[in-house]
Design a protein around this motif. Structure first.
Motif, short mmCIF file in Angstrom:
data_model
loop_
_atom_site.label_atom_id
_atom_site.label_comp_id
_atom_site.label_asym_id
_atom_site.label_seq_id
_atom_site.Cartn_x
_atom_site.Cartn_y
_atom_site.Cartn_z
N ASN A 1 0.85 -1.19 0.00
CA ASN A 1 0.00 0.00 0.00
C ASN A 1 0.89 1.24 0.00
OD1 ASN A 1 -2.57 -1.11 -0.03
ND2 ASN A 1 -2.64 -1.35 2.18
N GLY A 2 0.50 2.24 -0.81
CA GLY A 2 1.27 3.48 -0.86
C GLY A 2 2.45 3.45 -1.80
N ALA A 3 2.61 2.34 -2.54
CA ALA A 3 3.75 2.24 -3.46
C ALA A 3 3.57 3.09 -4.70
CB ALA A 3 3.97 0.78 -3.86
N GLY A 4 2.32 3.47 -5.00
CA GLY A 4 2.05 4.30 -6.18
C GLY A 4 1.36 3.57 -7.31
N LYS A 5 0.90 2.35 -7.04
CA LYS A 5 0.33 1.51 -8.11
C LYS A 5 -0.95 2.13 -8.68
CE LYS A 5 -0.25 -2.15 -5.55
NZ LYS A 5 0.00 -1.51 -4.24
N SER A 6 -1.89 2.49 -7.81
CA SER A 6 -3.16 3.06 -8.29
C SER A 6 -2.95 4.43 -8.92
CB SER A 6 -4.17 3.16 -7.13
OG SER A 6 -4.56 1.87 -6.70
N THR A 7 -2.01 5.20 -8.38
CA THR A 7 -1.67 6.49 -8.99
C THR A 7 -1.16 6.29 -10.41
OG1 THR A 7 -1.11 7.43 -6.83
CG2 THR A 7 -0.23 8.55 -8.77
N LEU A 8 -0.36 5.27 -10.60
CA LEU A 8 0.15 4.95 -11.93
C LEU A 8 -0.99 4.72 -12.91
CD1 LEU A 8 2.44 4.16 -13.90
CD2 LEU A 8 2.31 1.84 -12.94
N LEU A 9 -1.99 3.93 -12.50
CA LEU A 9 -3.12 3.67 -13.40
C LEU A 9 -3.89 4.94 -13.69
CD1 LEU A 9 -4.89 0.28 -12.69
CD2 LEU A 9 -3.00 0.82 -14.18
N LYS A 10 -4.10 5.77 -12.68
CA LYS A 10 -4.83 7.03 -12.88
C LYS A 10 -4.10 7.92 -13.88
CE LYS A 10 -6.92 7.07 -8.26
NZ LYS A 10 -6.89 7.71 -6.92
N CYS A 11 -2.79 7.93 -13.82
CA CYS A 11 -2.02 8.75 -14.76
C CYS A 11 -2.07 8.18 -16.17
CB CYS A 11 -0.57 8.86 -14.29
SG CYS A 11 -0.35 9.88 -12.81
N ILE A 12 -1.98 6.85 -16.29
CA ILE A 12 -2.08 6.22 -17.61
C ILE A 12 -3.43 6.50 -18.23
CG2 ILE A 12 -2.19 4.00 -18.80
CD1 ILE A 12 -0.07 2.99 -16.79
N SER A 13 -4.49 6.51 -17.41
CA SER A 13 -5.85 6.74 -17.89
C SER A 13 -6.19 8.21 -18.06
CB SER A 13 -6.86 6.12 -16.91
OG SER A 13 -6.66 4.74 -16.77
#
Length: 235
Positions: A39-51
């Motif tokens: 948690n907090g590694a940036g995984k979901s943020t990465l998807l939000k940026c790709i999208s």
């Protein structure tokens, strides 16, 4: 194979907090690629940026050889589709209406009807619940609906954000089986997942993130066999 998604040196921030620190990764056409980390590694943020749901502060995202649009709906129309964390289905719409929203930008009525039947063949439970409100479905059924809604956009690359989160083990196995089935039909997959063992067991390639950076990558089999890597970054 050709590269369907190419992310280079991506950076992003929430206020003054750096969330992504130069992330680079690729998804080859036909692959399942996992992105793992705590948690907090940036995984979901990465998807939000790709999208294009979240603005980046640097770096590039190319999809099928072209820069992704800054408009999220155009990203979806191009075939880059996300199944979001926590499902985010429309609680006050029926199963059928939720699926139709997934094809909202499409004009091919016959194709839409065909794809709805395809979703029902993958998830027979959704056919049984067709007229039921999304909010009345179980967690597993909502995840099925979220995946089905994503498929209605006819994705070339389908990105899953924590698809096993909060689900019973038997449903988790079903979700992973469906991901493999979708991929076998020719849809490339990017999988954000905390269940590292499951993800590494089905992916072609995996990236491990920590504090907004990629700290390791390799094939699923290579990383699964590296006990020190699993212990250090995946718990």
């Amino acid at each position: 194979m050709s590269t369907i998604l190419n992310v280079q040196n991506l950076t992003a921030a929430y206020g003054g907090i750096q969330a992504l620190r130069g992330v680079s990764l690729q998804v080859e056409e036909g692959e399942i690629v996992a992105v793992l980390g705590a948690n907090g590694a940036g995984k979901s943020t990465l998807l939000k940026c790709i999208s294009s749901v979240m603005k980046t502060t640097g770096g590039t995202v190319d999809f099928m050889g072209k820069p992704v649009s800054k408009k999220p709906h155009e990203v979806v129309e191009a075939g880059l589709v996300q199944v979001p964390e926590a499902r985010q289905i429309f609680a006050k719409l029926t199963v059928y209406e939720n699926l139709r929203i997934g094809s909202n930008f499409r004009k091919d009525s016959a194709g839409i009807k065909e794809d709805i039947e395809r979703v029902y063949s993958i998830f027979p439970r959704l056919k049984e619940r067709e007229k039921q409100y999304g909010g009345l479905l179980s967690g597993g059924e909502q995840q099925m609906l979220a995946i089905g809604r994503g498929l209605m956009a006819r994705p070339k690359l389908l990105m899953f954000d924590e698809p096993s989160l909060g689900l019973a083990p038997v449903i988790v196995q079903q979700v992973f089986d469906v991901i493999k089935e979708i991929n076998a039909e020719g849809i490339s997959v990017m999988l954000i997942e905390q269940n590292a063992q499951k993800a590494l067991g089905i992916c072609d390639h995996a990236y491990i993130m920590q504090t907004g950076k990629v700290v390791a990558h390799g094939t699923g089999k290579e990383l699964l066999a590296d006990e020190s890597m699993v212990s250090a970054y995946l718990g």
